[in-house]
Design an enzyme around this catalytic site. Structure first.
Site, PDB file in Angstrom:
ATOM      1  N   HIS A 125      -1.160  -1.471   2.516  1.00 37.72           N
ATOM      2  CA  HIS A 125      -2.055  -0.643   2.933  1.00 37.72           C
ATOM      3  C   HIS A 125      -1.888   0.629   1.762  1.00 37.72           C
ATOM      4  CE1 HIS A 125      -2.941  -1.500   7.442  1.00 37.72           C
ATOM      5  NE2 HIS A 125      -3.735  -2.047   6.734  1.00 37.72           N
ATOM      6  N   SER A 142      -8.088  -5.509   6.061  1.00 37.70           N
ATOM      7  CA  SER A 142      -8.191  -4.071   6.159  1.00 37.70           C
ATOM      8  C   SER A 142      -8.037  -3.169   4.922  1.00 37.70           C
ATOM      9  CB  SER A 142      -6.681  -3.825   6.927  1.00 37.70           C
ATOM     10  OG  SER A 142      -5.500  -4.230   6.202  1.00 37.70           O
ATOM     11  N   ASP A 186      -1.902   4.392  10.202  1.00 40.53           N
ATOM     12  CA  ASP A 186      -1.130   3.051  10.798  1.00 40.53           C
ATOM     13  C   ASP A 186       0.032   3.530  11.627  1.00 40.53           C
ATOM     14  OD1 ASP A 186      -2.607   1.469   9.094  1.00 40.53           O
ATOM     15  OD2 ASP A 186      -0.728   1.380   7.447  1.00 40.53           O
TER      16      ASP A 186
END
Length: 165
Positions: free
Chosen positions: A84, A45, A111
């Site tokens: 992230h 990701s 998210d």
């Protein structure tokens, strides 16, 4: 067959290796300000910034979190931390607390679907650390041992046999 003093020396050497590893880990924890100074990227990701299997080095400071920072955070109800990028930061005027929104670089959406039910933002207590460096591909050993447990058991058995011999 090894004599008792040789076996004792092997046990002491093994104990020293394990002890040194623990001391190094604790030193990293103290220097980084986080309980987990090293993490492995488990998904794609964050590509192209980080690939699956990269090791990230974390640091936790009092510096303000800014959009663009790469964070490792825990979400209530999930066991595995997430890596992230921060895309939005809001400071509450009344309390001074900071609300953080993250997103994986290769993900289409933010998210919020990963956060706990009803949670729209991360707070400071969710953050494990900020990524300050990486070691490409070095975490593949961890991924392989996690995804293929038989390899882990074979390695543990081989090490045990090596110690006995």
């Amino acid at each position: 067959m090894a004599s008792i003093p040789q076996q004792l020396m092997k046990a002491i050497t093994l104990g020293m290796i394990v002890g040194c590893a623990l001391i190094i880990w604790k030193a990293l924890v103290c220097m980084s300000g986080t309980e987990s100074p090293v993490v492995v990227v488990l998904s794609g990701s964050m590509e192209p910034a980080f690939k699956r299997g990269d090791i990230l080095f974390l640091y936790m400071s009092k510096d303000p979190i800014r959009a663009g920072d790469i964070l490792v955070f825990n979400v209530d109800g999930r066991d595995i931390p997430i890596v992230h990028r921060v895309i939005q930061v809001h400071e509450r005027q009344d309390t001074g607390e900071v609300d953080i929104l993250t997103k994986g670089d290769s993900n289409n959406d933010d998210d919020r679907v990963l956060y706990a039910q009803g949670q729209l933002w991360l707070q400071r207590h969710h953050i494990m650390g900020r990524a300050i460096g990486s070691l490409p591909y070095a975490g593949w050993v961890t991924i392989i041992l996690t995804e293929k447990p038989i390899i882990k058991y074979v390695l543990i058995g081989a090490l045990g046999l090596l110690i006995i011999i």
